[in-house]
Design a protein around this motif. Structure first.
Motif, PDB file in Angstrom:
ATOM      1  N   LYS A 109       0.840  -1.190   0.000  1.00 52.40           N
ATOM      2  CA  LYS A 109       0.000   0.000   0.000  1.00 52.40           C
ATOM      3  C   LYS A 109       0.878   1.244   0.000  1.00 52.40           C
ATOM      4  N   ASP A 110       0.266   2.410  -0.201  1.00 51.90           N
ATOM      5  CA  ASP A 110       1.021   3.652  -0.327  1.00 51.90           C
ATOM      6  C   ASP A 110       1.893   3.915   0.895  1.00 51.90           C
ATOM      7  N   GLU A 197      -7.444 -10.816   0.705  1.00 46.23           N
ATOM      8  CA  GLU A 197      -7.577  -9.604  -0.104  1.00 46.23           C
ATOM      9  C   GLU A 197      -7.888  -9.937  -1.557  1.00 46.23           C
TER      10      GLU A 197
END
Length: 370
Positions: A109-110, A197
Motif C-alpha cells: 500500500k502507499d 484480499e
C-alpha cells in the motif's frame, strides 16, 4: 510521468546494467539473462555462503520449500529460512528490516511504499510476481467432489445470506447433484491475509450486489469460523462437514472444489487457467520502476480463464546496506525466476510458471540489486 510496460522494462534493464558496472557486490554471481532463465553454474554457486531470512505469504509455503531445496542443493554453504507467517506479517518484518526478503499475496500500500523507501537505503522496493496460483473455493460434503457456482452464489455464501447447501441458488446451478439439507459453515482467515484480499477483491468486482464489502486483507464479515493461515483454513474445512473456505489451490488436497462461472461457462481451477488471466492483465500504474504489480482483470469473460487467481509477490530491495545480503538475495531470486525454479514450484505446489516475457522483466529487476 507514467511509463508503459515496454518503457518500464527498458528503464529497469538500463538501471540493472549501470548498477552492475558501478557496483561489485553481487556481480560475480550474476545469473546469465537468457531465454531459459538459467541459474549460476556449479563453480559460481559454490562460492556463495551466508544466511537468508524471509517471511510472508503462507500460500507460497510449498513452492518456497521447493525453491529453498533447489537453491541450497546448488549452494550448500547458504542457509535459507522462510516463515509462512502470512502476507501482513511478512511485509511488516521486511519493512522493519527483520528479514532480507518477503512474500506477499498483495501489493504494498502507499504507506508501505513510503516505509520501503527508508528501508531500502537509496534504492526502492522490488515487487516481483513470481508465484501465480488459482485460489480454490474448497468444501467438505460427503459424496460430492465438485460444484458449479456463479460469483453471486459464492458471495452470498460467504456473506452468510445463503445458509443451506440445498438452497435454490446452489441447486439451480447443480441440477444433477443431490444436495444435502445441511447448514453451510463458511471458514475464513483470522489473520491479515493476501489470499483474503484477493478473494474479497474478486467478489467485489464480480458480484458487487451480493458482496457489499470492499476488498480487504482482513475478513469483513462477523460470524462463521476462522483459522490462522492457509493450512489452518484447510484443516478447519477438512475437519468439518458442510464447511466451505478459500485457499491457495496447492493446499486443496482431496477436498471438494468449486468451478466458478466465467461468461457462460463454469471453469474449474487450473494453473493454465490462472496464467491466462495474468498474461492478459496490464501492469499497475504509478508504482516504483522495480514494482511489477499486475492489475488483474477479475471480470474477464475469456473462455477458459479462471479470474479467482492469486499473484504472490517476492519482495526485495534494489539496494541493501550489506553486500552479502544483496548478493544472496540476487542469487536466490534469480533461481526462483528461472525456468528450473518455476518448474520446481509447479511440481511442488501446482502453480503456473511465469511466461518468458515476465521472466525477462523480473530478471532485469533482479540484476539491478546491489
Amino acid at each position: 510521468m507514467k511509463l508503459n510496460r515496454h518503457s518500464r522494462m527498458a528503464t529497469v534493464a538500463a538501471i540493472g546494467a549501470l548498477s552492475l558496472t558501478l557496483a561489485a557486490c553481487g556481480s560475480d554471481n550474476a545469473v546469465e539473462d537468457d531465454a531459459a532463465g538459467s541459474t549460476p553454474d556449479a563453480e559460481q554457486a559454490s562460492t556463495l555462503s551466508g544466511q537468508l531470512e524471509g517471511a510472508g505469504a503462507s500460500s507460497q509455503e510449498s513452492a518456497m520449500q521447493a525453491w529453498i531445496a533447489g537453491f541450497q542443493s546448488q549452494n550448500p554453504d547458504v542457509s535459507v529460512a522462510y516463515d509462512p507467517v502470512g502476507s501482513g506479517g511478512g511485509r511488516t518484518q521486511f519493512l522493519e528490516g527483520g528479514t532480507q526478503f518477503a512474500g506477499s499475496d498483495a501489493a504494498l500500500k502507499d504507506d508501505e511504499l513510503a516505509q520501503a523507501a527508508d528501508r531500502c537505503v537509496s534504492g526502492e522496493v522490488a515487487e516481483l510476481p513470481l508465484y501465480i496460483s488459482p485460489i480454490a473455493v474448497i468444501f467438505s460434503l460427503d459424496g460430492i467432489d465438485s460444484l458449479n457456482m456463479s460469483p453471486a452464489t459464492v458471495a452470498g455464501i460467504f456473506d452468510q445470506k445463503i445458509t443451506n447447501w440445498n438452497a435454490p441458488e446452489i441447486a439451480a446451478e447443480n441440477p444433477d447433484v443431490t444436495l444435502p439439507d445441511l447448514a453451510i459453515t463458511p471458514v475464513n482467515r483470522s489473520d491479515e491475509s493476501g489470499t483474503t484480499e484477493n478473494f474479497t477483491e474478486y467478489l467485489a468486482a464480480t458480484a458487487p450486489e451480493a458482496w457489499p464489502h470492499e476488498a480487504s486483507g482482513d475478513w469483513p464479515v462477523a460470524g462463521g469460523q476462522s483459522a490462522q493461515g492457509t493450512s489452518g483454513v484447510v484443516q478447519t474445512v477438512t475437519d468439518g462437514q458442510g464447511t466451505i473456505g478459500y485457499a491457495d489451490a496447492s493446499k486443496a488436497g482431496s477436498l471438494g472444489t468449486v468451478a466458478i462461472k466465467v461468461g457462460d461457462e463454469y471453469v474449474p481451477y487450473s494453473p493454465e487457467a490462472a496464467a491466462a488471466v495474468v498474461d492478459a492483465s496490464p501492469r499497475a500504474e504509478g508504482r516504483p520502476e522495480a514494482s511489477l504489480v499486475v492489475e488483474l482483470d477479475r471480470t474477464t469473460t475469456e473462455p477458459g480463464a479462471y479470474p479467482l487467481v492469486l499473484v504472490s509477490y517476492s519482495l526485495a530491495c534494489t539496494e541493501y546496506e550489506s553486500s552479502e545480503d544483496a548478493t544472496l538475495v540476487k542469487a536466490f531470486y534469480s533461481y526462483i525466476a528461472s525456468e528450473e525454479g518455476q518448474q520446481a514450484a509447479a511440481e511442488a505446489a501446482g502453480s503456473a510458471p511465469i511466461s518468458d516475457e515476465l521472466r525477462t522483466e523480473a530478471l532485469a529487476v533482479i540484476e539491478a540489486i546491489a
